[in-house]
Design an enzyme around this catalytic site. Structure first.
Site, PDB file in Angstrom:
ATOM      1  N   ASN A 193       0.813  -1.223   0.000  1.00 50.18           N
ATOM      2  CA  ASN A 193       0.000   0.000   0.000  1.00 50.18           C
ATOM      3  C   ASN A 193       0.838   1.262   0.000  1.00 50.18           C
ATOM      4  OD1 ASN A 193       0.528  -0.269   2.919  1.00 50.18           O
ATOM      5  ND2 ASN A 193      -1.117  -1.792   2.762  1.00 50.18           N
ATOM      6  N   THR A 249       2.469  -8.166  -1.406  1.00 49.18           N
ATOM      7  CA  THR A 249       2.848  -8.169   0.002  1.00 49.18           C
ATOM      8  C   THR A 249       2.351  -9.448   0.646  1.00 49.18           C
ATOM      9  OG1 THR A 249       2.602  -7.150   2.199  1.00 49.18           O
ATOM     10  CG2 THR A 249       0.771  -6.843   0.663  1.00 49.18           C
ATOM     11  N   ASP A 261       1.286  -9.471   3.501  1.00 52.91           N
ATOM     12  CA  ASP A 261       0.228  -9.053   4.426  1.00 52.91           C
ATOM     13  C   ASP A 261      -1.165  -9.152   3.817  1.00 52.91           C
ATOM     14  OD1 ASP A 261       2.267  -6.239   5.565  1.00 52.91           O
ATOM     15  OD2 ASP A 261       2.415  -8.398   5.913  1.00 52.91           O
ATOM     16  N   GLY A 306       2.146  -9.746   9.241  1.00 54.37           N
ATOM     17  CA  GLY A 306       0.889  -9.263   8.695  1.00 54.37           C
ATOM     18  C   GLY A 306       0.663  -7.796   8.965  1.00 54.37           C
ATOM     19  N   ARG A 362       8.851 -14.431   4.592  1.00 49.80           N
ATOM     20  CA  ARG A 362       9.084 -13.608   3.398  1.00 49.80           C
ATOM     21  C   ARG A 362      10.104 -14.258   2.470  1.00 49.80           C
ATOM     22  NH1 ARG A 362       9.347  -7.868   5.603  1.00 49.80           N
ATOM     23  NH2 ARG A 362      11.219  -7.712   4.327  1.00 49.80           N
TER      24      ARG A 362
HETATM   25  O1  F6P Z   1       4.956  -5.740   4.950  1.00 47.65           O
HETATM   26  C1  F6P Z   1       5.553  -6.990   5.061  1.00 47.65           C
HETATM   27  C2  F6P Z   1       6.172  -7.126   6.428  1.00 47.65           C
HETATM   28  O2  F6P Z   1       6.809  -8.357   6.513  1.00 47.65           O
HETATM   29  C3  F6P Z   1       5.182  -7.022   7.573  1.00 47.65           C
HETATM   30  O3  F6P Z   1       4.413  -8.199   7.746  1.00 47.65           O
HETATM   31  C4  F6P Z   1       6.130  -6.748   8.701  1.00 47.65           C
HETATM   32  O4  F6P Z   1       5.490  -6.165   9.821  1.00 47.65           O
HETATM   33  C5  F6P Z   1       7.099  -5.759   8.040  1.00 47.65           C
HETATM   34  O5  F6P Z   1       7.119  -6.093   6.662  1.00 47.65           O
HETATM   35  C6  F6P Z   1       8.516  -5.806   8.557  1.00 47.65           C
HETATM   36  O6  F6P Z   1       9.175  -4.671   7.994  1.00 47.65           O
HETATM   37  P1  F6P Z   1      10.755  -4.693   7.684  1.00 47.65           P
HETATM   38  O7  F6P Z   1      10.984  -5.642   6.564  1.00 47.65           O
HETATM   39  O8  F6P Z   1      11.047  -3.265   7.290  1.00 47.65           O
HETATM   40  O9  F6P Z   1      11.425  -5.118   8.959  1.00 47.65           O
END
Ligand code: F6P
Length: 344
Positions: free
Chosen positions: A114, A136, A138, A181, A269
């Protein structure tokens, strides 16, 4: 004499996820093979447009990436419209606009969540020809039924929870697992229901610790050897604590049941995309190339049911698609005795 070939730029921004390379391949191969376009890869999200970190992408470079996790372009969470700490304005959008012209781009494909789609829409308002692709884990991008990355994350989380059942049973423990998420509970709900969670806590639903403790005590008194508690990372909790840590400690204190916590984190991820994500990302990518050919800019690719379509980026930017309390899986879970933490 204008260029005879359209030249399109592709970037991936925000948190990475399985399927981004499948989407890049879908856009790139369709653009080259079907439309004879030129494809420019832009590195590390929007910062690559500021720094002009780009490279021509050939069919050769687009081959062999379908199954690879991550993004061959790299990504970042750089937000060009957000002034740096202490500044009130930023010149980055103008630099991007100038570099877009200097690179001779006719269109820009922004693969992201988003936040990325919000930036894409702002760049469209600056006059860039932009098409967004929603990605994503999420699954919280407004304007589409599902984002790629989500199915892969559910597979990973479900496998992890399946494994926790065996160790919980061996030790007669309560196992609390925290899944990602952000503010949305999609991963928690789907992996919790897929893997037989007894308690599923969602950011979208308030929970009462007494209700959770009573549910777990009742299970123990009924002779259930163990319990599985699935927690979305975005639930209400004290700032400095992790969701799993907070809920786990409370359960132990309130019930006396031996409890352990697992925070699944970035494993959700990583790795190769699920077949469903490969197909969805390919469909999204191919359709983005079609939209560019038809010059339908300021749009985001979307799936509604099984129909690939597009929505205006104006509708999407900055909105979150959260679970509704009456979601069919929540209703089915409740009917089967799954505890969502709320007073009935
Ligand atoms: O937006 C995907 C995500 O994995 C979320 O689920 C999580 O809260 C966030 O990214 C973590 O952010 P970063 O990769 O910047 O640590």
């Amino acid at each position: 004499m204008g260029k005879d070939k359209m030249r399109i730029g592709i970037l991936s921004a925000g948190g990475d996820c399985p399927g981004i390379n499948a989407a890049i391949r879908g856009v790139g191969k369709t653009a080259i093979v079907k439309y004879g376009m030129e494809v420019i890869g832009i590195s590390n999200g929007f910062s690559g447009l500021v720094d002009k970190e780009t490279a021509l992408m050939t069919e050769e470079q687009l081959s062999g990436i379908l199954t690879h996790g991550g993004t061959i372009l790299g990504t970042s969470r750089f937000k060009p419209f957000k002034p740096a700490e202490g500044d009130t304005v930023t010149d980055k959008p103008q630099i991007i606009k100038q570099n877009y012209e200097e690179l001779g781009l006719d269109a820009l494909v922004c693969i992201g969540g988003n936040g990325t789609q919000k930036t894409a829409n702002l760049l469209a308002k600056e006059g860039l020809n932009v098409v967004g692709i929603p990605k994503t884990i999420d699954n919280d991008v407004w304007g589409t039924d599902v984002t790629f990355g989500f199915d892969s994350a559910v597979w990973i989380a479900t496998d992890a929870i399946d494994r926790l059942h065996t160790t919980a049973n061996s030790h007669k423990r309560v196992m609390v697992i925290e899944v990602m998420g952000h503010h949305a509970g999609w991963i928690a709900l789907y992996s919790g229901m897929a893997a037989g969670g007894d308690v599923i806590l969602l950011p979208e639903l308030d929970y009462d610790l007494d209700v959770i403790a009573n549910c777990l005590m009742e299970r123990s008194l009924k002779g259930k050897a163990y319990s599985i508690v699935v927690v979305g990372e975005g639930i209400e909790k004290p700032k400095k604590k992790t969701a799993a840590g907070y809920i786990g400690k409370k359960i132990m204190k309130m019930t006396g049941l031996e409890t352990r916590e697992t925070i699944l984190g970035y494993i959700q991820r990583g790795g190769s995309p699920s077949p469903q994500d490969r197909i969805l990302a390919t469909r999204y990518g191919a359709f983005a190339a079609d939209l560019i050919h038809r010059r339908e800019f300021g749009t985001m690719v979307s799936i509604q049911g099984d129909h690939i379509t597009s929505v205006s980026l104006d509708e999407v930017g900055g909105k979150l698609r959260l679970l509704q309390p009456d979601h069919h899986l929540i209703e089915k879970g409740r009917a089967m005795g799954v505890c969502f933490g709320g007073r009935l």
